[in-house]
Design an enzyme around this catalytic site. Structure first.
Site, PDB file in Angstrom:
ATOM      1  N   CYS A  71     -10.319  69.728  34.117  1.00 57.93           N
ATOM      2  CA  CYS A  71     -11.261  70.225  35.124  1.00 57.93           C
ATOM      3  C   CYS A  71     -11.622  69.160  36.164  1.00 57.93           C
ATOM      4  CB  CYS A  71     -12.468  70.854  34.442  1.00 57.93           C
ATOM      5  SG  CYS A  71     -13.086  72.263  35.391  1.00 57.93           S
ATOM      6  N   HIS A 123     -10.165  74.919  30.512  1.00 59.95           N
ATOM      7  CA  HIS A 123     -10.753  74.254  29.348  1.00 59.95           C
ATOM      8  C   HIS A 123     -10.038  74.566  28.033  1.00 59.95           C
ATOM      9  CE1 HIS A 123     -14.153  72.440  31.403  1.00 59.95           C
ATOM     10  NE2 HIS A 123     -13.996  73.460  32.243  1.00 59.95           N
ATOM     11  N   GLU A 139     -10.357  73.131  25.364  1.00 54.81           N
ATOM     12  CA  GLU A 139     -11.291  72.962  24.236  1.00 54.81           C
ATOM     13  C   GLU A 139     -12.155  74.214  24.043  1.00 54.81           C
ATOM     14  OE1 GLU A 139     -11.875  72.004  27.209  1.00 54.81           O
ATOM     15  OE2 GLU A 139     -14.005  72.211  27.672  1.00 54.81           O
TER      16      GLU A 139
END
Ligand SMILES: NC(=O)CC[C@H](N)C(=O)O
Length: 390
Positions: free
Chosen positions: A278, A362, A364
């Site tokens: 990001c 993302h 994660e």
């Protein structure tokens, strides 16, 4: 499904009014469900159906208020292990309806009690579809929410005077004060989509531009010993730590204002493997010579389809960004590797010659699907391939 043994936490009644105004002149009244006072900034909408706690504690939301498009929020309360940082960072929360009960064996508190304790101004009982449409049609809008001011003209003037994130370096405001080692893996009872790494470990230095904890947990889970460093750490200091690879985190604000980080990234490329997520992806792209621009209303949600051009696979991803790398400015050594299939904007890149790659979204998750969790393994494998090639 609940049973008699599932704890239920009950929200307090909300009778106090709150007002939301946008810079386009829209003023709506709702009920206050958070702290008393006023909050302002850029208003963005997030379309994820779950994950309000992770969203509110993601440092990337500093400077921004969040409208959640899902209509019922708070129904599973707040759980300590779902914190994405040590505090709330979003400036304010706007929702349609707060659930009157929180039913979840992991919850320790209701959302409204937590918002008050954390000092977050929040409003419920407003037409979130109307607000979201305004942002979609007109682009990002500055806002104010107040529990004290009910005068429409004054509220709109405050929204017009709100500070947007444009040109602002917020990463240096949200970063850690000193470096530290991060050792926790996943605390959540939900299983990861990737295997926990059991073999030899690698050393990763992670730049904290506003890092989410699930990124650090994912790195540890994938076999990295992680040292987190403040945003303004120089490349020389990082290289002196002799890492196997460097990670550039997510974070708030306008990437083009993080000039110190762009400078550091430029010095790291070619000297050590680098992975960015990001804001980290934007900083890396700026370091390679591309430009970033503000999007109309950004990508904030948990179901964005992305095509990985290196595998042909489509992954459903979690996203949270208002700026994007302008692909027309990419230099020849930057190779586009991922595209967002909703609007065909750039979602990932790699360096043509060096072990460097990054994604705009993302892997994660937290919140969101785990389709892209394998990118942490890609980082590990990229490092090992480079070691072998030497
Ligand atoms: N999650 C992030 O890292 C966001 C990056 C940047 N602040 C943006 O809005 O585009």
């Amino acid at each position: 499904m609940t049973s008699d043994s599932t704890p239920r936490l009950t929200s307090s009644p909300h009778d106090a009014p709150a007002w939301l105004a946008l810079e386009n002149g829209l003023v709506v009244q709702g009920r206050s469900i958070g702290a008393d006072g006023e909050a302002s900034g850029d208003l963005v909408f997030n379309t994820a159906m779950t994950g309000y706690q992770e969203i509110l504690t993601d440092p990337s939301y500093a400077g921004q208020g969040v409208v959640l498009t899902y209509p019922l929020i708070g129904n599973y309360g707040i759980a300590d292990e779902d914190m994405e940082s040590g505090r709330a960072w979003a400036e304010a929360l706007v929702i349609k309806e707060l659930s009157s009960i929180s039913s979840n064996h992991r919850a320790t508190e209701t959302l409204d009690a937590w918002l008050r304790r954390r000092g977050v101004v929040a409003i419920e009982g407003v037409d979130t579809r109307r607000i979201t449409k305004a942002i979609r049609e007109e682009g990002s809008l500055r806002f104010v929410i107040s529990t004290t001011d009910s005068d429409p003209a004054s509220l709109v003037a405050k929204a017009k005077a709100a500070v947007s994130t444009d040109g602002r370096d917020l990463a240096s405001e949200v970063t850690c004060a000193e470096s530290y080692s991060w050792t926790s893996q996943f605390e959540s009872s939900f299983p990861s989509t990737t295997e926990r790494w059991q073999g030899e470990r690698l050393k990763c230095v992670a730049y904290d531009f506003g890092a989410k904890r699930n990124i650090l947990r994912s790195l540890v889970h994938t076999g990295f010993d992680v040292t987190v460093v403040p945003a303004k750490t120089s490349a020389a200091e990082v290289l002196a730590m002799n890492p196997d690879g460097v990670f550039l985190s997510n974070g708030p604000g306008d990437p083009s204002a993080c000039t110190y980080a762009v400078e550091a990234a430029r010095e790291l490329v070619g000297k050590t493997p680098v992975f960015g997520i990001c804001l980290g992806h934007q900083i890396l792209s700026l370091a390679l010579g591309a430009k970033t621009k503000k999007m109309a209303f950004g990508h904030h949600g948990a179901n964005h389809p992305v095509r990985d051009e290196t595998t042909g696979r489509i992954e459903i991803t979690s996203q949270n960004h208002s700026y994007v790398v302008d692909e027309s400015t990419m230099p020849a050594e930057m190779v586009a590797t991922h595209w967002n299939l909703n609007d065909m904007s750039l979602a990932g890149m790699k360096h043509r010659d060096h072990p460097v790659f990054s994604v705009q979204y993302h892997p994660e998750a937290a919140p969101g699907p785990g389709d892209s969790a394998h990118l942490f393994t890609r980082f590990r494998e990229m490092i090992l391939a480079q070691v072998e090639a030497q």
